[in-house]
Enzyme design. Sequence first.
Site, PDB file in Angstrom:
ATOM      1  N   ASP A  88       0.838  -1.200   0.000  1.00  0.00           N
ATOM      2  CA  ASP A  88       0.000   0.000   0.000  1.00  0.00           C
ATOM      3  C   ASP A  88       0.877   1.256   0.000  1.00  0.00           C
ATOM      4  O   ASP A  88       1.170   1.779   1.069  1.00  0.00           O
ATOM      5  CB  ASP A  88      -0.909  -0.027   1.236  1.00  0.00           C
ATOM      6  CG  ASP A  88      -1.903   1.114   1.280  1.00  0.00           C
ATOM      7  OD1 ASP A  88      -2.122   1.767   0.245  1.00  0.00           O
ATOM      8  OD2 ASP A  88      -2.458   1.354   2.367  1.00  0.00           O
ATOM      9  N   GLU A 139      -2.282  10.621  -0.479  1.00  0.00           N
ATOM     10  CA  GLU A 139      -3.527   9.853  -0.536  1.00  0.00           C
ATOM     11  C   GLU A 139      -3.942   9.423   0.854  1.00  0.00           C
ATOM     12  O   GLU A 139      -5.134   9.412   1.195  1.00  0.00           O
ATOM     13  CB  GLU A 139      -3.340   8.626  -1.439  1.00  0.00           C
ATOM     14  CG  GLU A 139      -4.608   7.820  -1.715  1.00  0.00           C
ATOM     15  CD  GLU A 139      -4.867   6.690  -0.723  1.00  0.00           C
ATOM     16  OE1 GLU A 139      -5.908   6.038  -0.851  1.00  0.00           O
ATOM     17  OE2 GLU A 139      -4.027   6.459   0.192  1.00  0.00           O
ATOM     18  N   GLU A 140      -2.939   9.063   1.665  1.00  0.00           N
ATOM     19  CA  GLU A 140      -3.233   8.552   2.999  1.00  0.00           C
ATOM     20  C   GLU A 140      -3.805   9.623   3.937  1.00  0.00           C
ATOM     21  O   GLU A 140      -4.311   9.295   5.008  1.00  0.00           O
ATOM     22  CB  GLU A 140      -1.973   7.924   3.613  1.00  0.00           C
ATOM     23  CG  GLU A 140      -1.414   6.737   2.832  1.00  0.00           C
ATOM     24  CD  GLU A 140      -2.291   5.499   2.884  1.00  0.00           C
ATOM     25  OE1 GLU A 140      -3.385   5.563   3.466  1.00  0.00           O
ATOM     26  OE2 GLU A 140      -1.884   4.462   2.322  1.00  0.00           O
ATOM     27  N   ASP A 146      -4.471   0.416  -6.583  1.00  0.00           N
ATOM     28  CA  ASP A 146      -4.128   0.634  -5.176  1.00  0.00           C
ATOM     29  C   ASP A 146      -4.191  -0.708  -4.459  1.00  0.00           C
ATOM     30  O   ASP A 146      -5.257  -1.304  -4.350  1.00  0.00           O
ATOM     31  CB  ASP A 146      -5.132   1.626  -4.570  1.00  0.00           C
ATOM     32  CG  ASP A 146      -4.735   2.122  -3.189  1.00  0.00           C
ATOM     33  OD1 ASP A 146      -3.751   1.604  -2.625  1.00  0.00           O
ATOM     34  OD2 ASP A 146      -5.410   3.030  -2.673  1.00  0.00           O
ATOM     35  N   HIS A 156      -1.434  -0.911   6.611  1.00  0.00           N
ATOM     36  CA  HIS A 156      -1.092   0.268   7.421  1.00  0.00           C
ATOM     37  C   HIS A 156      -0.240  -0.069   8.640  1.00  0.00           C
ATOM     38  O   HIS A 156      -0.282   0.628   9.654  1.00  0.00           O
ATOM     39  CB  HIS A 156      -2.361   1.031   7.831  1.00  0.00           C
ATOM     40  CG  HIS A 156      -2.946   1.844   6.726  1.00  0.00           C
ATOM     41  ND1 HIS A 156      -4.002   2.683   6.903  1.00  0.00           N
ATOM     42  CD2 HIS A 156      -2.618   1.944   5.406  1.00  0.00           C
ATOM     43  CE1 HIS A 156      -4.315   3.285   5.754  1.00  0.00           C
ATOM     44  NE2 HIS A 156      -3.474   2.829   4.833  1.00  0.00           N
TER      45      HIS A 156
END
Length: 310
Positions: free
Chosen positions: A128, A162-163, A191, A278
């Site tokens: 990611d 983006e995060e 993604d 994450h």
Amino acid sequence: MKLSVPAVVGLALAGLLAASAPNASAATTLAAPEIPLANVKAHLTQLSSIAAANGGNRAHGRAGYLASVNYVKGKLDAAGFTTTVQQFTASGSTGYNLIADWPGGDSNQVVMSGSHLDSVTAGAGINDNGSGSAAILETALAVSRAQLKPTKHLRFAWWGAEELGLVGSRYYVNNLPTAERAKISGYLNFDMIGSPNPGYFVYDDDPTIEQTFKNYYAGLGIPTEIETEGDGRSDHAPFKNVGVPVGGLFSGADYIKTAAQAQKWGGTSGVAFDRCYHRACDTTANISDTALGRNSNAVAYAVWTLSGAS
């Protein structure tokens, strides 16, 4: 020379289009090349090294993110792309989008592929979203190797922040004049396409783009499902919100793989598609080579098919 599976699929689709469509030009569409998995993984290794040298991540506002932009930009510049770095501000730090245009093609019909290049602060972000970023980079380099002459104009993008809420892609879309937005015939988003316990999910936002990916996977004999986990959560959303046709691929994040999905795709039921979503363990070890290889080839297949490559 034996044709790769994607090449066979591409030729089959070209024949079907030629037989059924009033415009016989589809018959001249080139089959997409097979994307070398080793090359895609080499990009991931570089992104991992960049993170390791810059505090362990490639997050917005951190040195690792800008180093990632510079790595990708260097590859594209050497391959003959026209690159532009777009700056914006988010959370008090400068962010960067990288846009790369391949010369030629109808500038009034743009096929655009994008991936976010930033990670979270917890780790290197290799699935990611190093996975999507590396796949579209290698697809762009394949365009250069083929010296492709697409009917439509090709554009690739690597998004920042983006995060933090799709900040980079939203900035790009919001600052694109309405007339330029109208020229984008399709935006393809990639993604998390190498999840270690993968599913094969296809966006269902635009029927033409959706069917393109479904055709590719049908040619491999792999069933797909409609992507719902990432709805509104990735960089296709700003494009979709202004009426641009969007599509893309996804291999799953923190949703749990069901028994039915494990029977269909393999892997482990009762476990997340990506247990390292994450987290610091999203490293080069957190990748399914099979999923990454298939999805990278699907990226190229869609780019070749939708752009009218010749």
